[in-house]
Design a protein around this motif. Structure first.
Motif, mmCIF file in Angstrom:
data_model
loop_
_atom_site.group_PDB
_atom_site.id
_atom_site.type_symbol
_atom_site.label_atom_id
_atom_site.label_comp_id
_atom_site.label_asym_id
_atom_site.label_seq_id
_atom_site.Cartn_x
_atom_site.Cartn_y
_atom_site.Cartn_z
ATOM 1 N N ALA A 191 -0.287 1.577 -5.296
ATOM 2 C CA ALA A 191 0.398 1.155 -6.516
ATOM 3 C C ALA A 191 1.815 1.711 -6.570
ATOM 4 N N PHE B 92 5.229 -0.495 -6.564
ATOM 5 C CA PHE B 92 6.248 -0.320 -7.596
ATOM 6 C C PHE B 92 7.613 -0.118 -6.967
ATOM 7 N N GLN C 41 6.992 -3.398 -15.048
ATOM 8 C CA GLN C 41 6.953 -2.435 -13.943
ATOM 9 C C GLN C 41 6.129 -1.204 -14.318
ATOM 10 N N LEU D 29 2.545 -2.012 -13.924
ATOM 11 C CA LEU D 29 2.158 -1.980 -12.516
ATOM 12 C C LEU D 29 1.772 -0.572 -12.084
ATOM 13 N N GLY E 284 -2.147 0.438 -11.876
ATOM 14 C CA GLY E 284 -2.527 0.751 -10.504
ATOM 15 C C GLY E 284 -3.147 2.128 -10.381
#
Length: 602
Positions: free
Chosen positions: A235, A239, A256, A259, A263
């Motif tokens: 993750a 990113f 973002q 994410l 993650g």
């Protein structure tokens, strides 16, 4: 015949070799445990504000003596967990950097783990594992009813706790990072909301690990965190690929943030699912039961009140530390919590691998000697464990001191983590390095109390130790320039263990008729003396390579050349000083290497 094969764990063999070489002690009977040591489990260090697995808690539930295969699986799992955990730390640092964005993420990550540990995790680790072991041994159904009740109660409590925590995310951010405002606060709140659902799966992992441990299934709880780490690494790299380097709290988008937050949470979810599946494979079938009256849980919880006092104080110290670091970082407009936490992860690496192995081997032995009332053997086990661990930890702590800055630059200065922030990690790590032996001493002393079935004394000792840590941290914030607070904050962290170790030593000295202080002091002095030539060479190598152009390559070369040369000098000096403690490791390693060719021909 005793198993001496390749699956045998190294540390028990070293301890036995050391014991055989020493003269037998005069029996000193009369040691009386406070309560049955089997009723007491290990809460771990209880002081890490993040997702780093705490293998010391698993050490208390280690494989029984003689189960060499399980011990080896746990040891290897610990190494892989720590290695991937380190890479996870590097990846997150590269993705988010060492300034306000990284600090916000570190705060958000700390919240679910500290909330869980404070309200449920400490109780689970310190109370219910020994309770379940006893129920499996004594109940006619093999403890099935107790396990069903515990699993049901924990799942229900986790559901309520998780929902309440998500709703209180804004308040929790204020509690742990009062100095945040504006966009940094918005980022921290969003990430905290994304990460707080982890509480449920952290708890599922905890109870599943407990039920696996009482079934003598030790591998999965040690290996499942590796999967968590790998998912989080993925993750972080994703990113970095999508968002690019140099994102700040002002330029990062909510998408973002989702994410990186989702993650990271996915890794915890997957870890919980894997452990639940392994528990199902071990034969456990959940049948919800809420008839808790008469289950014995309340009595078990009351017996561990003082253990929970220790955990609460440790978590309050985490709370103070987070606020001090975030406040200082805010005032200095620079790196803070990211730098501190990454240095803390590296600092605890040698302890987690070496000292945890010692404790895993010592706890069953000390508990047996307590049952026999032999204070002389308990004292000898503690002393032996400390100087054997120190034989490896002293040179490592000295190496950490000299290689901290070039090493941090070589391993952390990637992506959004600047060279300057990486160097600050090294400076913090240098101060942490001085605390490695006091930290290990304190942890070993606590395990003597747990072997005695005594949880009250560690809880009482934690009160002045916690006051010393929190008071020192606040004093640093008031007296030290803001940009240097994080560098010196390991002093307050170490003070908790220094004060705790002094108090514990005074109590145990009276209870055990001494602590073998002369042998321990003499060994430590000789170990540090043996480390001095290697320290001088390593420092010279670091100074020389620091004159080379570049940042990462000179640091790596300094570690390789200085580490190899310093290590050789340490071994030679230790041999000249006749430090037998180190010889137990080298002797056992040589013996095993000599046996392998013969085993292959056989």
């Amino acid at each position: 015949m005793e198993d001496r094969g390749p699956w045998r764990a190294l540390m028990p063999g070293v301890i036995e070799a050391a014991e055989r070489s020493e003269p037998a002690t005069e029996p000193e009977p009369g040691l009386v445990p406070v309560r049955d040591p089997g009723d007491v489990s290990d809460p771990g260090t209880a002081d890490r504000p993040g997702s780093e697995a705490d293998e010391i808690g698993e050490a208390a539930r280690a494989a029984p003596p003689g189960v060499a295969h399980s011990s080896a699986v746990m040891a290897i799992g610990t190494i892989f967990s720590r290695a991937t955990g380190f890479l996870r730390t590097v990846a997150i640092g590269a993705a988010l950097g060492g300034a306000a964005l990284g600090n916000a993420q570190q705060t958000a990550e700390a919240v679910p783990y500290t909330v869980y540990q404070l309200l449920l995790g400490g109780m689970l680790a310190s109370v219910f594992v020994p309770f379940l072991v006893k129920r499996r041994r004594q109940d006619g159904d093999g403890g099935d009813a107790a396990e069903q009740r515990l699993f049901t109660a924990v799942v229900a409590a986790l559901g309520v706790l998780t929902v309440a925590a998500v709703l209180a995310a804004d308040w929790l951010v204020t509690l742990y990072a009062r100095s945040y405002d504006g966009r940094q606060r918005e980022v921290a709140v969003l990430l905290t909301r994304l990460l707080l659902p982890q509480i449920f799966f952290i708890g599922v992992s905890g109870v599943a690990s407990s039920l696996l441990n009482v079934r003598h299934r030790f591998g999965a709880p040690m290996w499942a965190p590796v999967v968590n780490n790998l998912v989080t690494i993925g993750a972080a790299l994703l990113f970095l690929w999508i968002a690019g380097r140099g994102r700040t709290v002002d330029t990062v988008t909510d998408g973002q943030l989702v994410l990186i937050g989702a993650g990271s949470a996915a890794g915890t979810v997957l870890q919980g699912v894997i452990l639940a599946w392994m528990l199902w494979s071990a034969g456990f079938r959940w049948r919800p039961r809420l008839d808790l009256r008469g289950s014995g849980f309340g009595e078990a919880a009351r017996a561990a009140v003082w253990m929970l006092v220790y955990i609460v104080i440790a978590q309050l110290c985490v709370l103070v530390t987070l606020n001090v670091v975030n406040r200082a970082s805010r005032e200095a407009d620079g790196s803070g919590l990211v730098v501190y936490n990454m240095a803390l992860v590296v600092f605890q690496l040698p302890y987690a691998i070496i000292a945890v192995s010692v404790i895993t081997a010592l706890l069953p032995r000390m508990s047996e000697h307590v049952a026999d009332g032999r204070r002389d053997l308990v004292r000898a086990d503690f002393s032996r464990g400390l100087w054997l661990a120190s034989a490896l930890l002293v040179p490592l702590s000295v190496g950490m001191l000299v290689f901290a800055v070039p090493g941090a630059t070589a391993f952390f200065s990637y992506g959004s983590m600047s060279v300057e922030s990486a160097r600050r990690i090294g400076l913090v790590l240098m101060v942490f390095a001085v605390m490695l032996i006091p930290f290990t001493l304190h942890q070993l002393l606590m395990r003597v109390f747990y072997a005695l079935g005594d949880t009250r004394t560690p809880g009482l000792i934690a009160i002045p130790a916690g006051i010393a840590q929190a008071g020192t941290a606040l004093a640093l914030l008031a007296l030290v320039p803001a940009h240097r607070v994080v560098i010196w904050l390991p002093l307050s962290y170490g003070l908790f263990y220094i004060v705790g170790a002094i108090g514990a030593s005074l109590v145990l000295r009276r209870r055990l008729g001494g602590m073998d202080g002369r042998r321990i002091t003499r060994t430590l002095v000789r170990l540090y003396a043996a480390a001095l030539p290697g320290l001088a060479l390593a420092a010279a190598v670091v100074w020389a390579f620091d004159r080379m152009p570049g940042d990462r390559l000179p640091g790596l070369l300094a570690i390789v050349v200085g580490g190899a040369g310093g290590g050789v000098l340490f071994l030679l000096a230790a041999r000249l000083l006749k430090i037998a403690e180190l010889g137990y490791f080298t002797g056992l390693a040589r013996a095993r290497l000599a046996r392998r060719p013969r085993a292959g021909r056989a």
